[in-house]
Design a protein around this motif. Structure first.
Motif, short mmCIF file in Angstrom:
data_model
loop_
_atom_site.label_atom_id
_atom_site.label_comp_id
_atom_site.label_asym_id
_atom_site.label_seq_id
_atom_site.Cartn_x
_atom_site.Cartn_y
_atom_site.Cartn_z
N UNK A 56 0.82 -1.16 0.14
CA UNK A 56 0.13 0.00 0.24
C UNK A 56 0.86 1.23 -0.10
N UNK A 57 0.49 2.30 -0.54
CA UNK A 57 1.10 3.65 -0.46
C UNK A 57 0.91 4.05 1.03
N UNK A 58 2.24 4.40 1.32
CA UNK A 58 2.35 5.04 2.95
C UNK A 58 2.93 6.35 2.86
N UNK A 59 2.66 7.09 3.89
CA UNK A 59 3.04 8.36 4.21
C UNK A 59 4.36 8.28 4.57
N UNK A 60 5.22 9.33 4.40
CA UNK A 60 6.68 9.47 4.76
C UNK A 60 6.84 10.83 5.46
N UNK A 61 6.44 12.02 4.92
CA UNK A 61 6.65 13.31 5.77
C UNK A 61 5.69 14.28 5.22
N UNK A 79 5.09 23.17 10.64
CA UNK A 79 6.48 22.44 10.57
C UNK A 79 6.34 21.31 9.96
N UNK A 80 7.39 20.39 10.32
CA UNK A 80 7.63 19.10 9.46
C UNK A 80 7.27 18.06 10.66
N UNK A 81 6.62 16.98 9.59
CA UNK A 81 6.56 15.59 10.29
C UNK A 81 6.76 14.62 9.55
N UNK A 82 7.24 13.50 10.30
CA UNK A 82 7.80 12.52 9.69
C UNK A 82 7.45 11.24 10.19
N UNK A 83 7.18 10.15 9.35
CA UNK A 83 6.81 8.95 9.73
C UNK A 83 7.84 8.18 10.56
N UNK A 84 7.35 7.10 11.57
CA UNK A 84 8.21 6.57 12.38
C UNK A 84 9.20 5.86 11.75
N UNK A 85 8.87 5.12 10.61
CA UNK A 85 10.26 4.33 9.91
C UNK A 85 11.17 5.13 9.21
#
Length: 125
Positions: free
Chosen positions: A44-49, A56-62
């Motif tokens: 599946x498509x997954x969010x990265x950042x 501001x910035x947000x980043x996925x856990x992995x």
């Protein structure tokens, strides 16, 4: 009509860094939030950042600590700096954008009305 274009993908070896870029054109005002998603073969498509100009910035856990999203000056452009790449990062990377804030749901596909066609990143071991 808004056009979102990604660039900078390629084939690299494990452990190296790569920076991909995204530019949106055809907008009548500055976009508030731009984001990166990725889709690996068979997944599946997954969010990265995401980068929201208000919050501001947000980043996925992995990818947190390895990847960094950043704006390019005051234009409708963002970079994704990817460090210490591994085979698990192999995917088609998509850029997405919205004129409204993404602070509440940065990881939702539906937050973003504008999407690019993607740039391929392949990491070999």
């Amino acid at each position: 009509q808004v056009h979102v274009v990604e660039s900078g993908g390629g084939s690299v070896q494990t452990g190296v860094s790569l920076r991909i870029s995204c530019e949106a054109s055809g907008v009548t005002r500055r976009l508030t939030c731009m984001a990166w998603f990725r889709q690996a073969p068979g997944k599946e498509r997954e969010w990265v950042a995401s980068f929201d100009r208000n919050s501001g910035a947000y980043h996925a856990g992995p990818v947190r600590g390895r990847f960094r999203i950043s704006p390019v000056n005051a234009n409708n452009e963002v970079y994704l700096q990817m460090n210490t790449l591994g085979p698990e990062d192999t995917a088609l990377y998509f850029c997405a954008a919205t004129e409204t804030t993404c602070e509440r749901h940065p990881a939702w596909n539906t937050t973003y009305p504008y999407w690019g066609q993607g740039t391929q990143v392949t990491v070999s071991s």
